[in-house]
Design an enzyme around this catalytic site. Sequence first.
Site, short mmCIF file in Angstrom:
data_model
loop_
_atom_site.label_atom_id
_atom_site.label_comp_id
_atom_site.label_asym_id
_atom_site.label_seq_id
_atom_site.Cartn_x
_atom_site.Cartn_y
_atom_site.Cartn_z
CG ASP A 26 30.61 105.04 6.73
OD1 ASP A 26 29.79 105.99 6.73
OD2 ASP A 26 30.45 104.02 7.43
CG ASN A 28 26.52 108.14 7.58
OD1 ASN A 28 27.29 107.25 7.18
ND2 ASN A 28 25.33 108.35 7.07
CG ASP A 30 25.84 104.43 6.37
OD1 ASP A 30 27.05 104.47 6.06
OD2 ASP A 30 24.94 104.94 5.68
CG ASP A 34 29.16 109.31 3.95
OD1 ASP A 34 30.16 110.04 3.96
OD2 ASP A 34 28.84 108.59 4.93
CG ASP A 103 29.00 106.89 -13.95
OD1 ASP A 103 28.47 106.73 -15.06
OD2 ASP A 103 29.80 106.07 -13.44
CG ASP A 205 26.64 103.14 -17.51
OD1 ASP A 205 27.65 102.69 -16.97
OD2 ASP A 205 25.61 102.47 -17.72
CD GLU A 269 30.95 101.38 -19.67
OE1 GLU A 269 31.37 100.35 -19.14
OE2 GLU A 269 29.78 101.79 -19.52
CG HIS A 329 32.75 100.71 -11.55
ND1 HIS A 329 33.19 101.54 -12.56
CD2 HIS A 329 31.49 100.35 -11.89
CE1 HIS A 329 32.25 101.68 -13.47
NE2 HIS A 329 31.20 100.97 -13.08
CG ASP A 330 32.14 97.83 -14.68
OD1 ASP A 330 31.36 97.68 -13.72
OD2 ASP A 330 31.95 98.66 -15.59
C1 GLC Z 1 28.50 100.05 -17.22
C2 GLC Z 1 28.93 100.21 -15.79
C3 GLC Z 1 28.60 98.97 -15.03
C4 GLC Z 1 27.10 98.76 -15.09
C5 GLC Z 1 26.59 98.75 -16.53
C6 GLC Z 1 25.09 98.89 -16.59
O1 GLC Z 1 29.21 99.07 -17.88
O2 GLC Z 1 30.30 100.52 -15.75
O3 GLC Z 1 29.02 99.03 -13.69
O4 GLC Z 1 26.77 97.54 -14.48
O5 GLC Z 1 27.13 99.82 -17.28
O6 GLC Z 1 24.72 100.20 -16.25
#
Ligand code: GLC
Length: 544
Positions: A26, A28, A30, A34, A103, A205, A269, A329-330
């Site tokens: 980060d 700035n 907040d 970023d 992404d 995605d 994905e 991240h999931d």
């Molecule tokens: C993918 C992403 C996930 C998101 C989902 C809906 O699985 O990795 O984070 O919630 O798609 O876009």
Amino acid sequence: MNMQKDNYLWWRDGVIYQIYPRSFADSNGDGIGDLRGIIDRLDYLAELGVDAIWLSPIFPSPDVDFGYDVADYRGIDPKFGSMEDFEELLAQAHQRNLHIILDLVLNHTSDQHPWFVEARQSKESSFHDYYIWRDPAPGGKPPNNWAAIFGGSAWEYDEGAGQYYLHLFYKEQVDLNWRNPAVYQEMMDLFRYWCDKGVDGFRLDVFNLWYKHADLPDNPRQFPPSPPFFRPWDQQKHIYDYDQPEMMPALAEIRSILDSYPARYAVGETFPEDAASAARYSQPGYLHAAFNFEFTHCQWLARPFQRAIERYEQLLSDEQWPCYVLGNHDLSRPATRYARGDEDGRLKVAAAMLMTLRGTPFIYYGDEIGQRDIPIRKKEDVLDPIGKSFWPFFKGRDGCRAPMQWNSCENAGFSSTQPWLPVNADYSTRNVENQAGDPDSLLTFYRQLLTLRREHPALHRGSLHMLIEDPRFVIAYERRYEDETFMVLLNFSNFERALEISELSASEWWTPVLSNYPYDQLVTEDSVINLQPNQALILIKNQV
Ligand code: GLC
């Protein structure tokens, strides 16, 4: 450097690093990461030795699903910076030989996207058909039995339009109608738009959800339900809501657009995670790669990991390229899934495996220092909406999205203010600064692995040959390219293991090049080698 000699191709031979921009740095103050924060850390990434950065979505978004609900595919969310910041990030990354992957979330838009704002005004709106609408079934019921992945029905009634619209995730993530030529064209143009800006690649995605069966028939029931069992989604056979045949020509067109630019890349994905469909979509002429998530389901044992590798290798033809991940991240972080307490031995074995397999490895930010998930103790603290809806069965994905731990200063050096998610309590000891100065740290080991991998074509593009057929504790394989051969030994057990490998019989011909233990502990007698608990050992065959 070998890079020139062997025609090093960044996405094929290199390593890709995933940044969750809210949580990386980060600049700035907040509390939210970023683009400028990322620019400031590019030297760190170059030094780590990665070749590309995949940025989780940075487009304007109301953040119902933290960026995965996009309100403008061609802009930058002001909380992350401006288009100028993005262009500077691109330029600065390129100067360091780092590539940028965006992404693209093209299955759905945010309900705040101007297309949907228009579309819901009335059936006559020119944007109405950008989305999937149906009149209510008799009795005002939803048009079919489809379920949303994030819970409940996949249909939401809209007063303005007087119809139901389809959403396979949250109701604020409205599924696009890819069968509408205008939508299709928008998407193809989008690839050109970002390629023209100089973006190097795209992560797509849930791409295999783009097309639904044109007639939207009911899905048959699935009994017993599939894991995780508690959603209506788990109680259906998904024959009509994804993996439709129209997917392949769309991917082929995307591929030809990308191929009209130099060295562009797309990784998909597949949803749900399925190695066979990942393999199908990454055939020559379609996606460059599709994620294989099998490792993320493996118990910490040699056999399941080896089986996952073998299955994947069998599914792919020689022209295809594997693509491995340990986390994202999931998912719960690998350190939380595999490590014992604060110890990083297993993570070093996992890192050595990831960096020496055939295929492109992905590293999720923070995994290179063994970040653990932050604990989620109370429902009130949850930010990820699915964590709230499925509490206590599933606590959501906040755990793996906590700020990067840079140093032992307040807020782990991530921000000058309280971050959007709490920093893990272990940050004062587990952080980049500490590990960078420690020759035995996980970070140092990652750096060494990446250097070795880059310098030796056998490790990035060589053939793979398993040396133990049905391993109990140790995975052993050879990587070979032209006149170079490596042997990789990975002890998954917490005990010393004496290993007999016939390939080692001429032990004087093998030289250890990297391990998480000092080499002098290496005892070889005839074809027997003693591996320490959770030891990863990489040896090179000497040239005769
Ligand atoms: C993918 C992403 C996930 C998101 C989902 C809906 O699985 O990795 O984070 O919630 O798609 O876009």
